[in-house]
Design a protein around this motif. Structure first.
Motif, PDB file in Angstrom:
ATOM      1  N   THR A   1       5.404 -10.905  -9.921  1.00 52.03           N
ATOM      2  CA  THR A   1       4.813  -9.653  -9.463  1.00 52.03           C
ATOM      3  C   THR A   1       3.305  -9.832  -9.325  1.00 52.03           C
ATOM      4  O   THR A   1       2.680 -10.602 -10.061  1.00 52.03           O
ATOM      5  N   CYS A   2       2.766  -9.108  -8.383  1.00 51.40           N
ATOM      6  CA  CYS A   2       1.321  -9.131  -8.128  1.00 51.40           C
ATOM      7  C   CYS A   2       0.970  -7.720  -7.658  1.00 51.40           C
ATOM      8  O   CYS A   2       0.849  -7.464  -6.458  1.00 51.40           O
ATOM      9  N   LEU A   3       0.869  -6.805  -8.612  1.00 46.48           N
ATOM     10  CA  LEU A   3       0.765  -5.383  -8.306  1.00 46.48           C
ATOM     11  C   LEU A   3      -0.684  -4.920  -8.325  1.00 46.48           C
ATOM     12  O   LEU A   3      -1.406  -5.161  -9.287  1.00 46.48           O
ATOM     13  N   ALA A   4      -1.076  -4.264  -7.242  1.00 43.99           N
ATOM     14  CA  ALA A   4      -2.436  -3.728  -7.101  1.00 43.99           C
ATOM     15  C   ALA A   4      -3.484  -4.824  -7.253  1.00 43.99           C
ATOM     16  O   ALA A   4      -4.489  -4.657  -7.936  1.00 43.99           O
ATOM     17  N   VAL A   5      -3.240  -5.957  -6.595  1.00 47.27           N
ATOM     18  CA  VAL A   5      -4.149  -7.099  -6.686  1.00 47.27           C
ATOM     19  C   VAL A   5      -4.701  -7.506  -5.320  1.00 47.27           C
ATOM     20  O   VAL A   5      -5.898  -7.762  -5.195  1.00 47.27           O
ATOM     21  N   PHE A   6      -3.875  -7.574  -4.299  1.00 44.13           N
ATOM     22  CA  PHE A   6      -4.295  -8.191  -3.038  1.00 44.13           C
ATOM     23  C   PHE A   6      -5.491  -7.503  -2.383  1.00 44.13           C
ATOM     24  O   PHE A   6      -6.263  -8.151  -1.677  1.00 44.13           O
ATOM     25  N   HIS A   7      -5.699  -6.240  -2.618  1.00 50.34           N
ATOM     26  CA  HIS A   7      -6.874  -5.560  -2.048  1.00 50.34           C
ATOM     27  C   HIS A   7      -8.171  -6.011  -2.719  1.00 50.34           C
ATOM     28  O   HIS A   7      -9.244  -5.720  -2.216  1.00 50.34           O
ATOM     29  N   HIS A   8      -8.078  -6.723  -3.834  1.00 49.61           N
ATOM     30  CA  HIS A   8      -9.269  -7.251  -4.504  1.00 49.61           C
ATOM     31  C   HIS A   8      -9.585  -8.690  -4.100  1.00 49.61           C
ATOM     32  O   HIS A   8     -10.571  -9.252  -4.566  1.00 49.61           O
ATOM     33  N   ILE A   9      -8.758  -9.287  -3.273  1.00 47.32           N
ATOM     34  CA  ILE A   9      -8.938 -10.689  -2.889  1.00 47.32           C
ATOM     35  C   ILE A   9      -9.653 -10.754  -1.541  1.00 47.32           C
ATOM     36  O   ILE A   9      -9.173 -10.188  -0.550  1.00 47.32           O
TER      37      ILE A   9
END
Length: 163
Positions: free
Chosen positions: A65-73
């Motif tokens: 899981t990678c929840l609420a992360v990609f918008h910070h990359i």
């Protein structure tokens, strides 16, 4: 939860304080990776780590899981982040990822943020539909869902690793 089976290994990338583990009703092996030491706190199931370099072997997770992360990359690191999720997930395993859905211009944005009484600007990357689709095209992934979560607050991808 219906993708999880007892004894599965779940890797939670960008785990925050590890609260996802509190909601899981199965007997699994949970490991969270979080770059912020203050969020990790004293939780023994959380380890230092962030995309695109998670310190585990290839094919470790049944579910990643990678929840609420990609918008910070930042954009230049996003493809490497997807590649890393694929690397750490077993063939036949699942990747579940979300990114915030905010009504902002696609691309790099700074938003006002308030945490622990302090105000700051926070980086968020807003994906266009085309960018999101292109990001998750990978020769070893079959996309099962690419759209919104049930509350329409996050963009959601559910993908199965096939090779």
């Amino acid at each position: 939860d219906n993708l999880l089976k007892d004894q599965d290994v779940l890797l939670d990338i960008g785990a925050g304080n590890g609260r996802l583990n509190d909601f899981i009703q199965k007997k699994i092996s949970y490991q969270g990776f979080e770059p912020s030491s203050s969020l990790r706190g004293q939780n023994p199931l959380l380890y230092p780590g962030s995309l695109p370099n998670i310190p585990v072997g290839d094919g470790t997770a049944d579910i990643t899981t990678c929840l609420a992360v990609f918008h910070h990359i930042p954009a230049p690191d996003q493809k490497a982040a997807v590649d890393e999720l694929v690397r750490i997930t077993k063939t036949g395993g699942w990747i579940i990822a979300t990114a915030w859905h905010l009504e902002l211009t696609p691309g790099n944005n700074l938003i006002d943020w308030k945490a622990e009484g302090a105000e700051a600007k926070r980086f968020v990357y807003i994906f266009s539909d085309e960018e999101r689709e292109a990001l998750w095209k990978h020769p070893c992934l079959t996309i099962e869902h690419l759209g919104f979560d049930k509350n329409k607050k996050n963009r959601l991808v559910v993908a199965k690793k096939t090779c």
